[in-house]
Design an enzyme around this catalytic site. Structure first.
Site, PDB file in Angstrom:
ATOM      1  CD  GLU A 115      25.290  43.651 -94.985  1.00 28.87           C
ATOM      2  OE1 GLU A 115      25.977  43.505 -93.985  1.00 28.87           O
ATOM      3  OE2 GLU A 115      25.626  43.269 -96.121  1.00 28.87           O
ATOM      4  CB  CYS A 134      22.248  43.025-104.198  1.00 38.41           C
ATOM      5  SG  CYS A 134      22.818  41.538-103.375  1.00 38.41           S
ATOM      6  CB  CYS A 141      22.465  32.761 -93.578  1.00 39.89           C
ATOM      7  SG  CYS A 141      22.279  31.308 -94.650  1.00 39.89           S
ATOM      8  CB  CYS A 145      28.937  29.323 -96.813  1.00 41.13           C
ATOM      9  SG  CYS A 145      27.463  28.539 -97.505  1.00 41.13           S
ATOM     10  CB  CYS A 148      29.230  33.473 -96.419  1.00 43.51           C
ATOM     11  SG  CYS A 148      27.771  34.511 -96.292  1.00 43.51           S
ATOM     12  CB  CYS A 379      26.831  38.364 -98.883  1.00 47.84           C
ATOM     13  SG  CYS A 379      25.822  37.323 -97.923  1.00 47.84           S
TER      14      CYS A 379
HETATM   15  N1  SAH Z   1      22.282  32.230 -99.663  1.00 46.64           N
HETATM   16  C1  SAH Z   1      22.283  32.409-101.046  1.00 46.64           C
HETATM   17  C2  SAH Z   1      22.210  33.842-101.501  1.00 46.64           C
HETATM   18  C3  SAH Z   1      22.988  34.850-100.702  1.00 46.64           C
HETATM   19  S1  SAH Z   1      24.721  34.744-100.847  1.00 46.64           S
HETATM   20  C4  SAH Z   1      23.476  31.699-101.666  1.00 46.64           C
HETATM   21  O1  SAH Z   1      24.346  31.284-100.929  1.00 46.64           O
HETATM   22  O2  SAH Z   1      23.477  31.549-102.872  1.00 46.64           O
HETATM   23  C5  SAH Z   1      24.985  35.371-102.492  1.00 46.64           C
HETATM   24  C6  SAH Z   1      26.274  34.889-103.127  1.00 46.64           C
HETATM   25  O3  SAH Z   1      27.398  35.486-102.468  1.00 46.64           O
HETATM   26  C7  SAH Z   1      26.466  33.390-103.037  1.00 46.64           C
HETATM   27  O4  SAH Z   1      26.893  32.865-104.273  1.00 46.64           O
HETATM   28  C8  SAH Z   1      27.547  33.277-102.000  1.00 46.64           C
HETATM   29  O5  SAH Z   1      28.239  32.077-102.069  1.00 46.64           O
HETATM   30  C9  SAH Z   1      28.390  34.496-102.305  1.00 46.64           C
HETATM   31  N2  SAH Z   1      29.320  34.892-101.258  1.00 46.64           N
HETATM   32  C10 SAH Z   1      29.194  34.750 -99.937  1.00 46.64           C
HETATM   33  N3  SAH Z   1      30.285  35.220 -99.298  1.00 46.64           N
HETATM   34  C11 SAH Z   1      31.130  35.677-100.250  1.00 46.64           C
HETATM   35  C12 SAH Z   1      32.424  36.259-100.222  1.00 46.64           C
HETATM   36  N4  SAH Z   1      33.063  36.476 -99.078  1.00 46.64           N
HETATM   37  N5  SAH Z   1      32.993  36.597-101.411  1.00 46.64           N
HETATM   38  C13 SAH Z   1      32.343  36.388-102.585  1.00 46.64           C
HETATM   39  N6  SAH Z   1      31.121  35.840-102.662  1.00 46.64           N
HETATM   40  C14 SAH Z   1      30.521  35.470-101.514  1.00 46.64           C
HETATM   41 FE1  SF4 Z   2      23.966  31.591 -96.181  1.00 53.49          FE
HETATM   42 FE2  SF4 Z   2      26.101  32.990 -96.889  1.00 53.49          FE
HETATM   43 FE3  SF4 Z   2      26.000  30.372 -97.405  1.00 53.49          FE
HETATM   44 FE4  SF4 Z   2      24.429  32.083 -98.783  1.00 53.49          FE
HETATM   45  S1  SF4 Z   2      26.657  32.000 -98.813  1.00 53.49           S
HETATM   46  S2  SF4 Z   2      23.831  30.126 -97.847  1.00 53.49           S
HETATM   47  S3  SF4 Z   2      24.006  33.602 -97.179  1.00 53.49           S
HETATM   48  S4  SF4 Z   2      26.005  31.285 -95.390  1.00 53.49           S
END
Ligand code: SAH
Ligand code: SF4
Length: 392
Positions: A115, A134, A141, A145, A148, A379
């Site tokens: 994406e 972006c 990944c 998390c 996410c 994301c």
């Molecule tokens: N992996 C990296 C970059 C990609 S994620 C990281 O984790 O920083 C980019 C941002 O989106 C990160 O701060 C992540 O925590 C946030 N993010 C992921 N899922 C999300 C969600 N459901 N709502 C809001 N932010 C989210």
């Molecule tokens: Fe990976 Fe999503 Fe965690 Fe970023 S927020 S490190 S993309 S699992």
């Protein structure tokens, strides 16, 4: 996006008859500028031709080799035979109802889906208008998390340099088309064509887990003869991989670093971010101090607000104490609920109280209401839905 084969007859003195490159050929976007120059020299071309080629690809963002009218016809023909110009095929493109956010889903040569998002911001009192791309760095990944959507998909593979850069090229083409439409409407002069002004590595994947390719891509984006995105307009977001943060501190790049912190202590952070077991909060913050001392750059902290999990005033104050003395800015982001997730968004009033808790410790922050909620711009979310729809 792969350019479809040209079916039009020879349309002018400089048109090339050879078939267009297919995705099976290696992408020319994989090469650094130096490497591209040496390849061109080996092919018997002069250095200035390599410079012209670079400008055509990255500055003019030509859609095909055939369109690169500054290059000679035989040179274009040999490029068409040897290389493809991109490795992305657009699967979906959606724009939010308010027109500020567009999201593309791209299919890669091995059918992976990634994406890319384009966010448009109007000028306000402090900043001129801008367009931020972006971009993704991995298909999936590994870090899992729990809030996410990408994290729930697991890691499939790293993106190549060309696949990372191609996303910005695609967004640049869209931005330029929009600039040109504004020129046609008399809203801009051609001298003001702006294109993409900022790039954030906040799409799918963990940029610092694909360190080498991400660094190479940044150098391409930053090149003044190409896309010319200033380092200060590039932000890399990381889940907090300590060794790579320390490595990045020595790169002498003026880029912005954003750390996904999302909690002020280990107990809270470990609930949603498995990486915290490996690099706990204190170790991460120590690395941030080293980074800030070495680079003299302010660090951005991302803090996704999860209702009644990490959004109390006490947690804000704890965060304030944790970040005290660090040159930083905190972005507070009410969570974008995902399909599997059981998380709810913090409301604006609670976010403001959280912000006041940080202020008590002198920590500046901004509440960011995420753009593009109606198009699943969070994301990993578009891929998640497309997999359902496309059965991909
Ligand atoms: N992996 C990296 C970059 C990609 S994620 C990281 O984790 O920083 C980019 C941002 O989106 C990160 O701060 C992540 O925590 C946030 N993010 C992921 N899922 C999300 C969600 N459901 N709502 C809001 N932010 C989210
Ligand atoms: Fe990976 Fe999503 Fe965690 Fe970023 S927020 S490190 S993309 S699992």
């Amino acid at each position: 996006m792969t350019t479809p084969p040209s079916t039009s007859p020879d349309s002018g003195p400089t048109a090339v008859d050879a078939p267009e490159a297919t995705a099976a050929l290696p992408s020319i976007l994989e090469h650094s500028r130096d490497k591209l120059t040496s390849i061109m020299l080996e092919l018997g071309e002069k250095k200035f031709r390599a410079d012209q080629l670079w400008r055509s690809i990255y500055h003019e963002t030509a859609e095909s080799f055939e369109d690169m009218s500054t290059l000679s016809k035989p040179f274009r023909k040999s490029l068409i035979e040897k290389y493809s110009l991109s490795s992305l095929e657009q699967a979906t493109f959606v724009t939010s109802a308010d027109g500020t956010t567009s999201k593309a889903l791209y299919k890669l040569h091995d059918d992976e889906l990634i994406e890319t998002v384009l966010m448009r911001y109007e000028a306000d009192g402090h900043r001129r208008n801008r367009k931020t791309a972006c971009i993704s760095t991995q298909a999936g990944c590994a870090l899992g998390c729990t809030f996410c959507a990408t994290g729930q998909q697991g890691l499939r593979r790293n993106l190549t340099v060309g696949e990372i850069v191609a996303q910005v090229i695609e967004m640049q083409r869209i931005a330029h088309r929009e600039d040109e439409a504004q020129v046609a409407e008399g809203k801009r002069t051609t001298g003001e064509l702006q294109g993409v002004t900022n790039v954030v590595f906040m799409g799918m994947g963990e940029p610092l887990a694909n360190y080498r390719n991400v660094m190479s891509a940044i150098r391409v984006l930053n090149d003044g003869q190409g896309l010319n995105i200033g380092a200060r307009h590039i932000t890399v977001s990381t889940v907090g991989l300590v060794p790579q943060i320390l490595q990045l501190a020595d790169e002498e790049l003026q880029i912005n670093l954003a750390i996904s912190l999302h909690a002020p202590d280990n107990a809270t952070r470990s609930q949603t971010m498995p990486i915290n077991q490996r690099y706990p909060v204190q170790e991460l913050i120590r690395a941030c101090h080293t980074y800030a001392d070495k680079t003299k750059r302010r660090i951005f902290f991302e803090y996704v607000l999860l209702k009644e999990q990490n959004d109390s005033l006490e947690q804000a104050q704890k965060l304030g104490r944790l970040l005290n003395g660090l040159h930083c800015h905190v972005n507070l982001i009410p969570v974008n609920p995902t399909k599997e997730g059981s998380f709810e968004r913090t409301d604006l009033a609670t976010a403001k109280v959280f912000q006041s808790g940080l202020k008590q410790y002198g920590i500046p922050s901004t509440v960011r209401m995420e753009k593009g909620i109606d198009i699943n711009a969070g994301c990993g979310q578009l891929r998640e839905r497309a997999v359902e729809i496309l059965g991909a």
